[in-house]
Design a protein around this motif. Structure first.
Motif, PDB file in Angstrom:
ATOM      1  N   GLY A  77       0.850  -1.201   0.000  1.00  0.00           N
ATOM      2  CA  GLY A  77       0.000   0.000   0.000  1.00  0.00           C
ATOM      3  C   GLY A  77       0.877   1.239   0.000  1.00  0.00           C
ATOM      4  O   GLY A  77       1.861   1.318   0.757  1.00  0.00           O
ATOM      5  N   THR A  78       0.560   2.214  -0.845  1.00  0.00           N
ATOM      6  CA  THR A  78       1.372   3.436  -0.926  1.00  0.00           C
ATOM      7  C   THR A  78       0.464   4.668  -0.844  1.00  0.00           C
ATOM      8  O   THR A  78      -0.761   4.558  -1.012  1.00  0.00           O
ATOM      9  N   PHE A  79       1.083   5.823  -0.639  1.00  0.00           N
ATOM     10  CA  PHE A  79       0.313   7.063  -0.463  1.00  0.00           C
ATOM     11  C   PHE A  79       0.894   8.226  -1.253  1.00  0.00           C
ATOM     12  O   PHE A  79       0.496   9.375  -1.049  1.00  0.00           O
ATOM     13  N   CYS A  80       1.855   7.952  -2.109  1.00  0.00           N
ATOM     14  CA  CYS A  80       2.532   9.060  -2.784  1.00  0.00           C
ATOM     15  C   CYS A  80       3.180   8.573  -4.064  1.00  0.00           C
ATOM     16  O   CYS A  80       3.672   7.446  -4.132  1.00  0.00           O
ATOM     17  N   LEU A  81       3.220   9.461  -5.063  1.00  0.00           N
ATOM     18  CA  LEU A  81       3.859   9.135  -6.343  1.00  0.00           C
ATOM     19  C   LEU A  81       5.333   8.816  -6.186  1.00  0.00           C
ATOM     20  O   LEU A  81       5.927   8.190  -7.039  1.00  0.00           O
ATOM     21  N   LEU A 142       2.760  -1.214   4.305  1.00  0.00           N
ATOM     22  CA  LEU A 142       2.450   0.118   3.785  1.00  0.00           C
ATOM     23  C   LEU A 142       3.772   0.873   3.679  1.00  0.00           C
ATOM     24  O   LEU A 142       4.616   0.767   4.578  1.00  0.00           O
ATOM     25  N   VAL A 143       3.946   1.604   2.585  1.00  0.00           N
ATOM     26  CA  VAL A 143       5.165   2.399   2.443  1.00  0.00           C
ATOM     27  C   VAL A 143       4.798   3.877   2.486  1.00  0.00           C
ATOM     28  O   VAL A 143       4.091   4.376   1.603  1.00  0.00           O
ATOM     29  N   GLY A 144       5.252   4.551   3.542  1.00  0.00           N
ATOM     30  CA  GLY A 144       5.031   5.994   3.662  1.00  0.00           C
ATOM     31  C   GLY A 144       6.278   6.726   3.181  1.00  0.00           C
ATOM     32  O   GLY A 144       7.275   6.109   2.795  1.00  0.00           O
ATOM     33  N   GLU A 145       6.229   8.029   3.210  1.00  0.00           N
ATOM     34  CA  GLU A 145       7.368   8.832   2.757  1.00  0.00           C
ATOM     35  C   GLU A 145       7.381  10.145   3.521  1.00  0.00           C
ATOM     36  O   GLU A 145       6.380  10.509   4.134  1.00  0.00           O
ATOM     37  N   GLU A 156       3.700   7.587  12.063  1.00  0.00           N
ATOM     38  CA  GLU A 156       3.934   7.129  13.438  1.00  0.00           C
ATOM     39  C   GLU A 156       2.631   6.582  14.020  1.00  0.00           C
ATOM     40  O   GLU A 156       2.625   5.591  14.738  1.00  0.00           O
ATOM     41  N   VAL A 157       1.530   7.267  13.687  1.00  0.00           N
ATOM     42  CA  VAL A 157       0.225   6.822  14.182  1.00  0.00           C
ATOM     43  C   VAL A 157      -0.167   5.521  13.486  1.00  0.00           C
ATOM     44  O   VAL A 157      -0.618   4.555  14.116  1.00  0.00           O
ATOM     45  N   LEU A 158       0.049   5.481  12.197  1.00  0.00           N
ATOM     46  CA  LEU A 158      -0.356   4.316  11.400  1.00  0.00           C
ATOM     47  C   LEU A 158       0.401   3.059  11.822  1.00  0.00           C
ATOM     48  O   LEU A 158      -0.143   1.941  11.794  1.00  0.00           O
ATOM     49  N   ALA A 159       1.647   3.242  12.219  1.00  0.00           N
ATOM     50  CA  ALA A 159       2.484   2.094  12.583  1.00  0.00           C
ATOM     51  C   ALA A 159       1.925   1.331  13.789  1.00  0.00           C
ATOM     52  O   ALA A 159       2.289   0.181  14.027  1.00  0.00           O
ATOM     53  N   LYS A 160       1.018   1.984  14.527  1.00  0.00           N
ATOM     54  CA  LYS A 160       0.407   1.285  15.669  1.00  0.00           C
ATOM     55  C   LYS A 160      -0.642   0.294  15.177  1.00  0.00           C
ATOM     56  O   LYS A 160      -1.132  -0.549  15.916  1.00  0.00           O
ATOM     57  N   ASN A 161      -1.044   0.454  13.913  1.00  0.00           N
ATOM     58  CA  ASN A 161      -2.161  -0.316  13.371  1.00  0.00           C
ATOM     59  C   ASN A 161      -1.721  -1.352  12.339  1.00  0.00           C
ATOM     60  O   ASN A 161      -2.414  -2.339  12.096  1.00  0.00           O
ATOM     61  N   LYS A 162      -0.566  -1.126  11.720  1.00  0.00           N
ATOM     62  CA  LYS A 162      -0.170  -1.940  10.562  1.00  0.00           C
ATOM     63  C   LYS A 162       1.329  -1.789  10.320  1.00  0.00           C
ATOM     64  O   LYS A 162       1.909  -0.769  10.700  1.00  0.00           O
ATOM     65  N   ALA A 163       1.951  -2.774   9.645  1.00  0.00           N
ATOM     66  CA  ALA A 163       3.381  -2.662   9.323  1.00  0.00           C
ATOM     67  C   ALA A 163       3.606  -1.519   8.340  1.00  0.00           C
ATOM     68  O   ALA A 163       3.002  -1.504   7.269  1.00  0.00           O
ATOM     69  N   VAL A 164       4.442  -0.561   8.731  1.00  0.00           N
ATOM     70  CA  VAL A 164       4.711   0.602   7.874  1.00  0.00           C
ATOM     71  C   VAL A 164       6.221   0.749   7.693  1.00  0.00           C
ATOM     72  O   VAL A 164       6.977   0.653   8.662  1.00  0.00           O
ATOM     73  N   TYR A 165       6.638   0.960   6.470  1.00  0.00           N
ATOM     74  CA  TYR A 165       8.033   1.297   6.215  1.00  0.00           C
ATOM     75  C   TYR A 165       8.044   2.726   5.671  1.00  0.00           C
ATOM     76  O   TYR A 165       7.255   3.056   4.777  1.00  0.00           O
ATOM     77  N   VAL A 166       8.920   3.568   6.215  1.00  0.00           N
ATOM     78  CA  VAL A 166       8.955   4.963   5.757  1.00  0.00           C
ATOM     79  C   VAL A 166      10.217   5.219   4.929  1.00  0.00           C
ATOM     80  O   VAL A 166      11.330   4.933   5.378  1.00  0.00           O
ATOM     81  N   VAL A 190      14.354  -1.179  -1.769  1.00  0.00           N
ATOM     82  CA  VAL A 190      14.498  -2.465  -2.462  1.00  0.00           C
ATOM     83  C   VAL A 190      14.785  -3.556  -1.436  1.00  0.00           C
ATOM     84  O   VAL A 190      14.155  -4.616  -1.423  1.00  0.00           O
ATOM     85  N   LYS A 191      15.734  -3.287  -0.548  1.00  0.00           N
ATOM     86  CA  LYS A 191      16.129  -4.287   0.467  1.00  0.00           C
ATOM     87  C   LYS A 191      14.912  -4.661   1.326  1.00  0.00           C
ATOM     88  O   LYS A 191      14.643  -5.842   1.567  1.00  0.00           O
ATOM     89  N   GLN A 192      14.180  -3.644   1.753  1.00  0.00           N
ATOM     90  CA  GLN A 192      13.003  -3.879   2.601  1.00  0.00           C
ATOM     91  C   GLN A 192      11.977  -4.739   1.873  1.00  0.00           C
ATOM     92  O   GLN A 192      11.435  -5.705   2.421  1.00  0.00           O
ATOM     93  N   LEU A 193      11.720  -4.398   0.612  1.00  0.00           N
ATOM     94  CA  LEU A 193      10.686  -5.129  -0.138  1.00  0.00           C
ATOM     95  C   LEU A 193      11.179  -6.517  -0.549  1.00  0.00           C
ATOM     96  O   LEU A 193      10.375  -7.442  -0.703  1.00  0.00           O
ATOM     97  N   GLU A 194      12.480  -6.666  -0.705  1.00  0.00           N
ATOM     98  CA  GLU A 194      13.018  -8.019  -0.948  1.00  0.00           C
ATOM     99  C   GLU A 194      12.750  -8.898   0.274  1.00  0.00           C
ATOM    100  O   GLU A 194      12.369 -10.065   0.150  1.00  0.00           O
TER     101      GLU A 194
END
Ligand code: BJ8
Length: 428
Positions: A77-81, A142-145, A156-166, A190-194
């Protein structure tokens, strides 16, 4: 078993709040009908596919994702181009844009987010916290930026609910160290998604994914090109819907179906067939992204006698304009191409961002617009700042401008309509 029953079972397994979700799906068709069906005529036939997709927004595509997951694919899941689809697709993953475009979900973030948060963040997090979005529920990560301050803190809030990588996006462009840092961040992504996918990225897979995503963007570009015609062959509303669906539908299917729509729009231009009468006042909308089902401003403009012929937004030209050459023999070389392509997107989160003014002036000329509508979501500082300077710069360039600051609520729609109608009157 009826499709409704199987869908309910599928959503239940994903942990969806069925009662609230039924309410959500109950209101969407009414809004869609009002905005798209009742107020438009002579739409391209190719819109039938997009109408079907939005009409079954949490059905068939979610079934495909359930199957994809069963086949061992990761869902991101992403939130930004700025989070490159290419990398996700190259790792045999599925990328889903999760930005929210309705205040329906706001009940779920009360006491979770500050009230002066932009509607897009509230909506997206509300869908997750309220358990009413199966796309959010099915995502593996979920990948935030780090674009705007609101998003940075929201993760930070979302990470309490679901796995988030920023992923860290630079704040300044044009500096060597910013580019180097962004490339390093892409490598870390790339490393994270691998790790999440259990797959390794190769140059061949990355090049193939870059080719596929470029083709998808190219089809959207073709549709936009046809909107330069007078009369345009497709409405702003329909074009917006096509862009919105591109964020979550299958890329191969998008290449095919957006391609067919582009063929039809090109034919219509050839025959001089428009969706509105010739010389209808042409508007360029520029500003914050418009996620599904945020059709508010497009609907207002296009029911007030104008037509939107271009969007300088992330659900518009910023999605497809920047390109790259498919050159490079190694993953690192290809990541550099990707980094340069993304750093060519002129989002207000960067400082300085004067290239966005240049983009708008160029687009205003290319699409031969009568006026520009600067659209900013309330509490979005980066776009609010730029709206003020843009208004001055565009006026200096001889372009008529109307600036609108709003959110997803419908209460101010009447007042905005009055302002838009008055603006359209002033356009010669
Ligand atoms: S590249 S526009 S998708 S950051 S509206 S959340 S900026 S406070 S969405 Fe965006 Fe990427 Fe830029 Fe595009 Fe913050 Fe503003 Fe809210 Fe926004």
């Amino acid at each position: 078993m009826a499709a409704d029953d199987t869908n309910h079972q599928m959503w239940e397994k994903l942990g969806i709040d069925l009662a609230k979700h039924d309410q959500l799906l109950g209101v969407l068709p009414t809004i869609y009908k009002q905005v798209y069906v009742d107020s438009q005529q002579n739409r391209p036939k190719g819109m039938g596919f997009f109408e079907f997709v939005i009409g079954d927004v949490h059905g068939i595509r979610i079934k495909e994702l359930v199957q994809a997951k069963a086949d061992g694919k990761m869902i991101v899941g992403t939130f930004c181009l700025y989070v490159p689809d290419e990398i996700i697709v190259a790792l045999d993953g599925v990328s889903i844009g999760l930005c929210g475009g309705t205040n329906f979900s706001n009940y779920a973030i009360e006491g979770v987010l500050p009230t002066n948060t932009c509607a897009l963040i509230k909506s997206a997090l509300g869908f997750g916290f309220g358990k009413i979005c199966p796309y959010y529920a099915i995502a593996d990560i979920l990948v935030g930026e780090t674009t705007c301050d609101g998003k940075k803190k929201a993760w930070e809030v979302l990470a309490k609910n679901k796995a988030v990588y920023v992923m860290e996006t630079p704040q300044l462009k044009g500096r060597t160290q910013a580019r180097t840092h962004f490339i390093d961040e892409l490598k870390a992504l790339v490393k994270q998604l691998e790790d999440v996918s259990g797959k390794r990225l190769t140059a061949e897979k990355l090049r193939d994914a870059m080719e596929k995503i470029s083709k998808k963007r190219a089809q959207l570009r073709r549709v936009y090109e046809t909107r330069k015609a007078n009369p345009p062959p497709i409405s702003g509303k329909d074009s917006l819907l096509v862009s919105q669906i591109a964020f979550y539908d299958d890329p191969d299917r998008q290449i095919e179906m957006v391609g067919k729509l582009a063929d039809e729009c090109e034919e219509r231009v050839g025959k001089g067939e428009g969706v509105v009468p010739k010389d209808t006042k042409r508007i360029l909308l520029s500003g914050t992204p418009q996620a599904v089902p945020n059709w508010k401003l497009h609907d207002i403009v296009e029911t007030s006698g104008g037509v939107i012929v271009c969007e300088e937004t992330c659900t518009g030209t910023r999605y497809f304009e920047s390109t790259y050459e498919l050159k490079g023999d190694t993953v690192d070389e290809l990541l550099e191409r990707i980094a340069d392509r993304y750093l060519g997107i002129n989002c207000a989160c960067f400082s300085p961002n004067t290239a966005r003014t240049d983009d708008i002036v160029r687009l205003a000329r290319e699409y031969n617009v009568d006026g520009v509508l600067l659209y900013t979501l309330s509490f979005c500082d980066p776009y609010q700042y730029e709206a003020v300077s843009l208004e001055n710069d565009l006026k200096k360039a001889g372009i008529k401008v109307l600036s609108i600051n709003t959110d997803y609520a419908s209460e101010d729609a009447g007042q905005i309509k009055t302002r838009v109608e008055a603006f359209l009157e002033t356009l010669q």
